[in-house]
Every structure is written in structure tokens, then in C-alpha cells.
Design a protein around this motif. Sequence first.
Motif, mmCIF file in Angstrom:
data_model
loop_
_atom_site.group_PDB
_atom_site.id
_atom_site.type_symbol
_atom_site.label_atom_id
_atom_site.label_comp_id
_atom_site.label_asym_id
_atom_site.label_seq_id
_atom_site.Cartn_x
_atom_site.Cartn_y
_atom_site.Cartn_z
ATOM 1 N N CYS A 14 0.810 -1.214 0.000
ATOM 2 C CA CYS A 14 0.000 0.000 0.000
ATOM 3 C C CYS A 14 0.844 1.264 0.000
ATOM 4 C CB CYS A 14 -0.936 0.003 1.206
ATOM 5 S SG CYS A 14 -0.095 -0.079 2.804
ATOM 6 N N ARG A 192 -11.738 -4.330 3.068
ATOM 7 C CA ARG A 192 -11.954 -3.531 1.867
ATOM 8 C C ARG A 192 -12.928 -4.213 0.908
ATOM 9 N NH1 ARG A 192 -7.059 -2.823 0.600
ATOM 10 N NH2 ARG A 192 -6.828 -4.658 -0.709
ATOM 11 N N ALA A 220 -8.987 5.527 16.315
ATOM 12 C CA ALA A 220 -9.392 5.624 14.916
ATOM 13 C C ALA A 220 -10.022 4.310 14.474
ATOM 14 C CB ALA A 220 -8.191 5.959 14.035
ATOM 15 N N PRO A 224 -8.590 -0.349 6.472
ATOM 16 C CA PRO A 224 -8.074 0.622 5.491
ATOM 17 C C PRO A 224 -8.913 1.899 5.479
ATOM 18 C CG PRO A 224 -9.309 -1.110 4.383
ATOM 19 C CD PRO A 224 -9.210 -1.510 5.828
ATOM 20 N N LYS A 225 -8.291 2.991 5.060
ATOM 21 C CA LYS A 225 -8.992 4.270 5.008
ATOM 22 C C LYS A 225 -10.097 4.269 3.969
ATOM 23 C CE LYS A 225 -8.859 8.141 7.271
ATOM 24 N NZ LYS A 225 -8.991 8.141 8.728
ATOM 25 N N GLU A 228 -13.767 4.187 5.190
ATOM 26 C CA GLU A 228 -14.481 5.421 5.486
ATOM 27 C C GLU A 228 -14.828 6.187 4.213
ATOM 28 O OE1 GLU A 228 -12.918 7.741 8.837
ATOM 29 O OE2 GLU A 228 -11.477 6.133 9.164
ATOM 30 N N HIS A 229 -14.006 6.059 3.183
ATOM 31 C CA HIS A 229 -14.239 6.805 1.950
ATOM 32 C C HIS A 229 -15.513 6.362 1.247
ATOM 33 C CE1 HIS A 229 -10.680 9.128 2.228
ATOM 34 N NE2 HIS A 229 -9.824 8.138 2.026
ATOM 35 N N LYS A 252 -18.414 12.312 9.047
ATOM 36 C CA LYS A 252 -18.671 12.357 7.608
ATOM 37 C C LYS A 252 -20.157 12.107 7.397
ATOM 38 C CE LYS A 252 -17.752 10.037 3.204
ATOM 39 N NZ LYS A 252 -17.100 8.904 2.519
#
Length: 456
Positions: A14, A192, A220, A224-225, A228-229, A252
Motif C-alpha cells: 500500500c 476492503r 481511529a 483501510p482508510k 471510510e471513503h 462524515k
Amino acid sequence: MAKQPKTTTEFVCCECGFSSPKWLGRCPACGKFNTLSEEIITPAATDKTAAKQYTAPRAKPLSEITYERYNRTSSGISELDTVLGGGIVTGSLVLLGGDPGIGKSTLLTQTAAHLSETKKVLYLSAEESCSQVKMRAQRLNLKSDNLLILNETCIDGIEAELDGVEFCVIDSIQAVYTEQLSSSAGSVGQVRECAAKLMRIAKSRGITFFIVGHVTKEGALAGPKVLEHIMDTVLYFEGENQENFRILRAVKNRFGNVAEVGVFEMTGEGIIAVTDYSGVFLSESRGEEAGSAVTPAQTGARCMNVEIQSLVSKTSFGLPRRMPLGIDYNKLVLLIAVLEKRCGLSLGGSDIYVNAMGGIKLGEPSCDLAVCASLASAYFGKPVDKFTAVFGEVGLTGEVRAVSYCEKRVAECVKMGFKKVLVPAKNMKSVTKYADKIAIVPILYVNTMIKNLFKD
């Protein structure tokens, strides 16, 4: 019949994008440790008849695009509806994170039970057995006869169970897996791929998903980020396990205000929405002891009065301590420097502790003046009147700058029975209509505020 391409997996770094057929602890390209995650690789179809012809979409002017109104459904909990922006949007993905035992499953069980009265709701429990979910529902006295419960950890097996389902709870995303990957549940690749599959189902079939997510030691969301995306709404459930009050914060939200905060109380009968914030963010003994000041804080579309408490004591070490809770550390250091340079308060040799009541986090600049008032009260040993509120942004020159929502803040002080409010002088024109209901004092500099509160 055309032969389908074989799906394989490979491990991709990554950090630099290096790929390997097997997992490695250290990436040979960039040298980073534990950065290789498993990904699905599907070769392109070689048979021309099997390949689908791609048709490029036509671009349209913005004026020709029809506006789509999103249907909202009440969750049965008023504070949750407020944080979501007015209710649950059909076909959305809501991610709820928080510490273990904070009440994530309890909140979603109550929501699912309420929705199941009129809708078809599926509760996928990957961490608990069906009997454990039923035991929690009975403890909360929930009418959940129509609530569907499924104990399954494979995400590929639940798609057939979603026929006719309008709302689905996944508890939790770190406990489910897809058979297309060989890695264990909770890994970066599994989280993911499972989240991406849920997104495709939600958007294609109009199913609303509530997804529970674990958090790391730093607080947090784990994984993986991209988790949230791809979510429409990301919520954090905060609070201490030893305390009854919880705070739900939206970080968000594609369908509402991202700064909304909901307050809940954990009781023996479940989680209850709190609409009267005076008992949460204000202490009963304010005004009796030095070191506290009240400020009307704007959180999303609502305004609530929050008490800021400070403690100033002589340090026993060479380097004084600065310990803020709910206030940004750098902002606190800046305000201490302003009080020393512009107002003559000798705080350099003292330990300073600042706390925002109720566990709320104040990130807006309007609380600067209240922090200064609280520090000055603790320094002089003189309390601020319990019916006095303070707000305004403080600059490095000691000036008090104008803030937004000034009229709304003063209205909240009037509603809560405050008798006096110190406001930035540049905001006076917008609040003159409240002059007959509350004493409004314009403040141009920080030292003016100190003289007004501590005349003696």
C-alpha cells in the motif's frame, strides 16, 4: 461457451505498489514492514464475444439533471435522527465506530427493533450468537417479533437473505470475510472487499446498511482508510464506560451536517436520547468555585451551553504541564501566551489543566474567550457568575474577533436563563434585539473581559 477468466489473488504494497504472489513481512521495494495486503486480480476476458461492449455515458449540463429527493425514515431515536441529518436515507451506508462496550450493538439493536415494526430488517450478527442477540433484546424490552436474525460470518452467503430486506445491520465488518480471499477476517484486504460488496448491494438494491466498525488503540477506525471513503455516513460513539452519558459524533455525512453531535444516556433499559443538555455540559456547582466559565458552543445545527473548567497550580517540575481535555492543545498554549503577554497574567511557572464538561470536544474558535475567562478565574481565585456566558475568538494581539451564529448563541443564553453575556464588539449589531432580555457586554480586547469579570 466462452471460458471465464480465472480469478487469482496477489499481495500489493500500500506504500509503493509492489506486488508479490505471496505475503511478505517486509516490502522488498520500499523496505516498509507489514504493508502488503491481499487483493483480488481478475484477468480481462480474452474471448471477444465474451467481452462486453463499452458505451461511454453522455455528459449532461447541470441544468438538465433531475434532482433526486432522498426518502428518510425515522430510527425511533431523536438524537440519532438529528446526527444523521433528519433520519435514515434509503440505500445509504452508515458506519458506526466506538470503543468496546460503549453501546454500539445496543444502539443498533434498538434501531433495528423499531424499524422492524413496519419494515423488513435483517440483523447479521457475526460476533454473537442468535440467542445472545435475543437476550439483549429481551433485556431492553424490545418488541422484535418481526426482526430477522442471522448468525453468519461469510459475506457471500448473506446476499440470498437480502430479498425484500430494506434495512440491514452488520455487526461487525471486521468479523465477516469473503471466500475470494484466503486471508483471515479483519485483514485489510477482507475489510476492503467486504465493504465494497456491501456498497454495491446498497446502491443497486436500495438497501440501507448499518455497519459496526472496531477502533484501534488510538481511537481511529480499524482497517483501510477506503472503508471510510466509500461510506455515506461515518459516526463515532464516544464516552467513558464508567459514565452513563455517551456522545455520538458525525465525522462524515453526505446527507447532513458533519458537525452534528447527539447526546445519549445509557440506562438499564437501553440507550435514551438526552434533549436537556444542562445536566450534561453544565455542573450544578458552577459559580461557587473559581476556574469555570460557560460558553454557547455551536455543534452542527444546534447550539448548547458548555462549561469550561480550569485548574492553575504551581508546578513541582522544571517544565510546567499543559493538559487540555476537549480543547486543542496548540490552541491552549496560544491562549496562555496571549494572557501572559497582553494581560500580564504570570502563568509560565504553573501547571494548567483545562476540561470541557461532558466529554464534548470544542474545535470552533468561539470558545477562545471562555477558555481565557476560565484561566483568569483560576489564576485570580475569583469565580465567574453562574448566570454569565462568554464567547468570542481571540487573536494574538489580544483582540476579540467576531464569530458566526452570534444571534443563535445569545438566543440560547436567553433560553437557559442567563442574565449576562460577553460578546465580541463586532457582533453587537446582530444581537441588539435581545438587549431587553439579557445584559449584552461588547468586548474588544481580552483585558477588557478580565476587567469586566474581575473588577476588584
